[in-house]
Design an enzyme around this catalytic site. Structure first.
Site, PDB file in Angstrom:
ATOM      1  N   ARG A 170      23.563  -8.345 -10.049  1.00 53.68           N
ATOM      2  CA  ARG A 170      22.852  -7.107 -10.391  1.00 53.68           C
ATOM      3  C   ARG A 170      21.748  -7.394 -11.395  1.00 53.68           C
ATOM      4  O   ARG A 170      21.952  -8.136 -12.349  1.00 53.68           O
ATOM      5  CB  ARG A 170      23.832  -6.083 -10.985  1.00 53.68           C
ATOM      6  CG  ARG A 170      24.924  -5.740  -9.986  1.00 53.68           C
ATOM      7  CD  ARG A 170      25.847  -4.654 -10.491  1.00 53.68           C
ATOM      8  NE  ARG A 170      26.894  -4.416  -9.492  1.00 53.68           N
ATOM      9  CZ  ARG A 170      27.893  -3.557  -9.628  1.00 53.68           C
ATOM     10  NH1 ARG A 170      27.981  -2.831 -10.745  1.00 53.68           N
ATOM     11  NH2 ARG A 170      28.783  -3.410  -8.683  1.00 53.68           N
ATOM     12  N   ARG A 195      28.667  -7.365 -19.340  1.00 54.13           N
ATOM     13  CA  ARG A 195      27.609  -6.972 -18.404  1.00 54.13           C
ATOM     14  C   ARG A 195      26.767  -8.191 -18.063  1.00 54.13           C
ATOM     15  O   ARG A 195      25.925  -8.618 -18.826  1.00 54.13           O
ATOM     16  CB  ARG A 195      26.747  -5.859 -19.034  1.00 54.13           C
ATOM     17  CG  ARG A 195      25.783  -5.183 -18.063  1.00 54.13           C
ATOM     18  CD  ARG A 195      25.128  -3.974 -18.700  1.00 54.13           C
ATOM     19  NE  ARG A 195      26.101  -2.944 -19.032  1.00 54.13           N
ATOM     20  CZ  ARG A 195      26.530  -2.015 -18.178  1.00 54.13           C
ATOM     21  NH1 ARG A 195      26.053  -1.976 -16.952  1.00 54.13           N
ATOM     22  NH2 ARG A 195      27.439  -1.138 -18.538  1.00 54.13           N
ATOM     23  N   GLU A 254      35.283   0.524 -18.712  1.00 53.90           N
ATOM     24  CA  GLU A 254      35.400   0.580 -17.257  1.00 53.90           C
ATOM     25  C   GLU A 254      35.705  -0.785 -16.646  1.00 53.90           C
ATOM     26  O   GLU A 254      35.035  -1.773 -16.937  1.00 53.90           O
ATOM     27  CB  GLU A 254      34.093   1.112 -16.659  1.00 53.90           C
ATOM     28  CG  GLU A 254      34.134   1.210 -15.141  1.00 53.90           C
ATOM     29  CD  GLU A 254      32.754   1.502 -14.535  1.00 53.90           C
ATOM     30  OE1 GLU A 254      31.895   2.055 -15.238  1.00 53.90           O
ATOM     31  OE2 GLU A 254      32.574   1.166 -13.350  1.00 53.90           O
ATOM     32  N   SER A 274      35.929   1.264 -10.431  1.00 54.83           N
ATOM     33  CA  SER A 274      35.386   2.566 -10.090  1.00 54.83           C
ATOM     34  C   SER A 274      35.761   2.806  -8.636  1.00 54.83           C
ATOM     35  O   SER A 274      35.410   2.023  -7.763  1.00 54.83           O
ATOM     36  CB  SER A 274      33.862   2.507 -10.251  1.00 54.83           C
ATOM     37  OG  SER A 274      33.316   3.792 -10.176  1.00 54.83           O
ATOM     38  N   ARG A 303      35.726  -8.686 -16.347  1.00 50.93           N
ATOM     39  CA  ARG A 303      36.224  -7.760 -17.383  1.00 50.93           C
ATOM     40  C   ARG A 303      37.736  -7.876 -17.541  1.00 50.93           C
ATOM     41  O   ARG A 303      38.263  -7.644 -18.631  1.00 50.93           O
ATOM     42  CB  ARG A 303      35.800  -6.325 -17.054  1.00 50.93           C
ATOM     43  CG  ARG A 303      34.303  -6.127 -17.265  1.00 50.93           C
ATOM     44  CD  ARG A 303      33.862  -4.691 -17.117  1.00 50.93           C
ATOM     45  NE  ARG A 303      32.404  -4.597 -17.294  1.00 50.93           N
ATOM     46  CZ  ARG A 303      31.708  -3.469 -17.220  1.00 50.93           C
ATOM     47  NH1 ARG A 303      32.339  -2.323 -16.965  1.00 50.93           N
ATOM     48  NH2 ARG A 303      30.411  -3.470 -17.404  1.00 50.93           N
TER      49      ARG A 303
END
Length: 427
Positions: free
Chosen positions: A261, A276, A348, A351, A389
């Site tokens: 990303r 991230r 998070e 999702s 994560r």
RNA sequence: GGAGGAAUGGCCGAGCGGUUUAAGGCGGCGGUCUUGAAAACCGUUGAUGGGGAAACUCAUCCGGGGGUUCGAAUCCCUCUUCCUCCGCCA
């Protein structure tokens, strides 16, 4: 994406429900555009019918040896007008496609109305954050101290938001991947799939990433190939333009892939550590279901993701995203947030979304029962889980006072170690 | 990278300028026969869009896009994918 007929018939209600997402739809020009499109189609089709009849007539006359020059001349004129009208219709339909493709999905009735993250609603909380008898460290300190994480050298060879893992740190990443895929395939009924990590733009349109969110992606130069931001993209597109037998549904896939990303617009967020990254590993769960099955399968998929955290003994909470915080394609989303001592909060880690028929319409994913017509199926997906994560959560939650990290019971067979200790290999 | 061949309905497969309005088969659906089933026989069969209250009707669709023609599954150009052979290579 909606189809034109549905949109035309439900414009007002669609418009009202979208307003809860903070989207303003402009009605302007829509009906007029529709009118012009239909008029052009009608005239073109009438002319085509005439031309077809005339061509048949010419064929007959020529067999009889009659001269048909005049009829051919008339046909040529009709052809020119038809060409012009077809071009008009194409232009108008492109306008519609663009309009429809840019409209986000409708939230389900059960989704709380809200404007931002602040308005998300917690639905459950499992496990209790550990009480430390010492000051817990964040993974960006602990990882380098243990010699299992090196962000500076990764920045040198590639750039910011990349990292390199060493020794048991690298092995932990691999162990987590295998553990998660094993649990999902052996106990939750998913079929493992290893898809390409590069996809074409038609696939990205299917999942809703294009045309609006190209800036979030890495594109390969001089080609129509993009690095996948999640396995959701290749896996959801596996059945693009196909009609599946209803008896096969639900289909459940589990895929471990790297994800890429660009993180455009996230400057300043999560700048420390590996929370991230431009590249991270993730185990993704994807389901294809009938419309009747989708809500139940969505709940189950969320529970399947939570099960990984339960087995690893990591505290978490699950929230349902409010209308304003949901992604473009989703009709309902649960975020699972893991406890991170280094941030003293929940972050998070998964999702899980039900897209209903939104992606199915864009990617032309359909199913067919015995007698009925083919109809669009529902797609659901969620992380099960984000590996990077989870790695952070284990390092931070299982750290010991002496600086070592205890390996959770469930991972020991995969790690062949009970503890991660300081390694001399990396200085 | 080079040289050839191919792409037709859910599947197989014929057609290679004008009764193709896409043959035929398989599969599916309905029926006859049967206690039931199979076999056999008969009938039926897709998608999208326009018009219509409906019955129905019109248009488009033969890998994608463009062209030639009064008329294209059929001829030409181009792209994509697959197959065979050669070269290179994990």
């Amino acid at each position: 994406m909606y189809d034109l007929a549905f949109f035309r018939a439900n414009f007002d209600s669609v418009s009202a429900r979208l307003a809860t997402r903070g989207n303003q739809l402009s009605l302007e020009g829509f009906r007029e555009l529709d009118q012009r499109r239909r008029a052009a189609i009608q005239e073109a089709e009438e002319l085509k019918a005439k031309r077809n009849a005339s061509s048949m007539e010419i064929a007959k006359l020529r067999k009889q040896g009659v001269d048909t020059a005049d009829a051919q001349q008339a046909g040529r004129a009709m052809g020119e007008r038809i060409g012009f009208l077809d071009e008009q219709v194409n232009k108008l339909e492109d306008e519609f496609r663009e309009l429809l493709a840019g409209i986000p999905n409708l939230p389900q009735e059960s989704v709380p109305v809200g404007r931002s993250e602040e308005d998300n609603v917690e639905v459950r909380r499992c496990g209790t954050p550990r009480e430390f008898t010492f000051a817990p460290k964040a993974h960006w300190d602990l990882g380098p101290e243990l010699g299992i994480l090196d962000m500076e050298r990764a920045a040198k060879i590639t750039g910011a938001r990349f990292t390199a893992y060493f020794g048991l740190g690298a092995k932990l990443e691999r162990a987590l991947t295998n553990f998660m895929v094993d649990v999902h395939t052996r106990e939750h009924g998913y079929t493992e799939v290893l898809p390409p990590f590069l996809v074409n733009s038609a696939s990205l349109f299917g999942t809703g990433n294009l045309p609006k969110f190209g800036d979030d992606l890495f594109k390969i130069e001089k080609s129509d190939l993009w690095l996948i931001p999640t396995a959701e993209v290749p896996v959801t597109n596996l059945f693009r333009d196909e009609v599946l037998d209803a008896a096969r549904l639900p289909i459940r896939f589990c895929a471990a892939t790297s994800c890429f990303r660009s993180e455009a617009g996230s400057y300043g967020r999560d700048v420390r550590g590996v929370i991230r990254q431009h590249q991270f590993q993730k185990v993704e769960l994807v389901k294809f279901t009938t419309p009747e099955q989708s809500n139940e399968e969505h709940e189950k998929l969320t529970a399947d993701a939570e099960d990984i955290l339960l087995r690893l003994g990591l505290p978490f909470r699950t929230v349902v995203l409010c209308t304003g915080d949901m992604s473009f394609s989703s009709a309902k989303t649960y975020d699972i947030e893991v406890w991170l001592p280094g941030q003293n909060g929940y972050k998070e880690i998964s999702s899980c979304s039900n897209f209903e028929a939104f992606q199915a319409r864009r990617a032309n994913l359909r199913f067919k029962g015995g007698k009925g017509k083919a109809e669009h199926l529902h797609t659901i997906n969620g992380s099960g889980l984000a590996i990077g994560r989870t790695w952070v959560a284990i390092i931070e939650n299982y750290q010991q006072e002496d600086g070592s990290v205890l390996v959770p019971e469930a991972l020991r067979p995969y790690m062949n170690a009970e503890r991660i200790e300081k390694s001399g290999e990396l200085r």
